[in-house]
Write an enzyme that holds these catalytic residues in place. Structure first.
Site, PDB file in Angstrom:
ATOM      1  N   GLY A 143      35.862 -40.989  10.752  1.00  0.00           N
ATOM      2  CA  GLY A 143      36.418 -42.280  11.134  1.00  0.00           C
ATOM      3  C   GLY A 143      35.407 -43.127  11.877  1.00  0.00           C
ATOM      4  O   GLY A 143      34.193 -42.913  11.773  1.00  0.00           O
ATOM      5  N   CYS A 144      35.896 -44.100  12.625  1.00  0.00           N
ATOM      6  CA  CYS A 144      35.020 -44.970  13.415  1.00  0.00           C
ATOM      7  C   CYS A 144      34.115 -44.119  14.294  1.00  0.00           C
ATOM      8  O   CYS A 144      34.573 -43.210  14.980  1.00  0.00           O
ATOM      9  CB  CYS A 144      35.854 -45.915  14.259  1.00  0.00           C
ATOM     10  SG  CYS A 144      34.884 -46.964  15.382  1.00  0.00           S
ATOM     11  N   PHE A 145      32.819 -44.412  14.298  1.00  0.00           N
ATOM     12  CA  PHE A 145      31.862 -43.513  14.966  1.00  0.00           C
ATOM     13  C   PHE A 145      31.808 -43.634  16.480  1.00  0.00           C
ATOM     14  O   PHE A 145      31.236 -42.778  17.143  1.00  0.00           O
ATOM     15  CB  PHE A 145      30.458 -43.642  14.378  1.00  0.00           C
ATOM     16  CG  PHE A 145      29.919 -45.045  14.179  1.00  0.00           C
ATOM     17  CD1 PHE A 145      30.316 -46.118  14.964  1.00  0.00           C
ATOM     18  CD2 PHE A 145      28.974 -45.294  13.171  1.00  0.00           C
ATOM     19  CE1 PHE A 145      29.797 -47.394  14.778  1.00  0.00           C
ATOM     20  CE2 PHE A 145      28.447 -46.561  12.975  1.00  0.00           C
ATOM     21  CZ  PHE A 145      28.857 -47.617  13.788  1.00  0.00           C
TER      22      PHE A 145
ATOM     23  N   PRO B 230      33.895 -40.362  18.221  1.00  0.00           N
ATOM     24  CA  PRO B 230      33.226 -39.063  18.095  1.00  0.00           C
ATOM     25  C   PRO B 230      31.872 -39.009  18.784  1.00  0.00           C
ATOM     26  O   PRO B 230      31.484 -37.958  19.304  1.00  0.00           O
ATOM     27  CB  PRO B 230      33.083 -38.893  16.574  1.00  0.00           C
ATOM     28  CG  PRO B 230      34.152 -39.740  15.991  1.00  0.00           C
ATOM     29  CD  PRO B 230      34.283 -40.905  16.917  1.00  0.00           C
TER      30      PRO B 230
END
Length: 207
Positions: free
Chosen positions: A29-31, A34
């Site tokens: 997903g959106c970095f 993470p």
């Protein structure tokens, strides 16, 4: 948390050199999230976000082509194993589901033959196969770093910490590759980080 420029520089000076670390690359997903989550983990030395998995040359955020947002980790394999990172990645998403938008797809890149062997064994122990899940399993061909404003995104919102990096003379590239910035990015996102015992004593006369 209050840091001095000396503490920042000294922490990074003591950190494991990139030549001694292993590298792993994932997309879930959106970095931004993470990058902070994994940067806070013990054994992860450096993080950076970027684009991979596609064919477009020199992708950008607004001209991504067929690439996916990914985060890349440099880690100490004596402290945290690649298998441990895989476990966290698969705990962080549903491998049976895949979003249709390529930009945010779930993807695990095997950077080496050893990583692919560990990955295949990891999937087998869970009754999974690379072809039987939604998560993409691919060999990493090239990683393109994302624009500076995406790097350490959570940390950049904490002006007091960013002021200390500026006082330490860190530019955008130094911030992206800074080990202590990876930890503080996790801290800024609300994750527990264990850096206090590794920090040198504050400069005399500082608060």
């Amino acid at each position: 948390m209050t840091l001095t420029q000396t503490q920042i520089r000294e922490y990074d000076r003591r950190a494991m050199d990139s030549a001694e670390t292993a590298t792993a690359t994932f997309g879930i997903g959106c970095f931004w999230g993470p990058d902070a989550q994994f940067g806070a983990m013990d054994g992860v030395v450096r993080t950076r976000v970027g684009y991979a998995g596609g064919t477009k040359h020199d992708p950008t955020y607004h001209a991504l082509g067929d690439h996916t947002e990914v985060f890349q980790l440099e880690f100490d394999p004596d402290t945290i194993a690649y298998r441990d990172l895989l476990n966290q990645v698969f705990e962080s998403h549903n491998p049976q589901h895949q979003t249709r938008k390529t930009q945010y797809q779930n993807i695990v890149f095997a950077g080496t033959e050893t990583q692919r062997a560990v990955l295949d064994e990891f999937l087998t122990t869970r009754g999974l196969t690379a072809d039987g899940i939604g998560t993409r399993i691919e060999q990493l061909s090239r990683f393109y770093p994302a624009e500076d404003y995406h790097q350490k995104y959570k940390l950049r919102s904490v002006s007091s910490l960013m002021d200390a990096f500026e006082e330490a003379g860190y530019g955008d590239e130094e911030l992206r590759e800074s080990p202590i910035a990876a930890k503080l990015n996790g801290y800024a996102a609300g994750h527990d980080v264990s850096i206090d015992e590794e920090l040198p004593a504050p400069d005399r006369g500082t608060v």
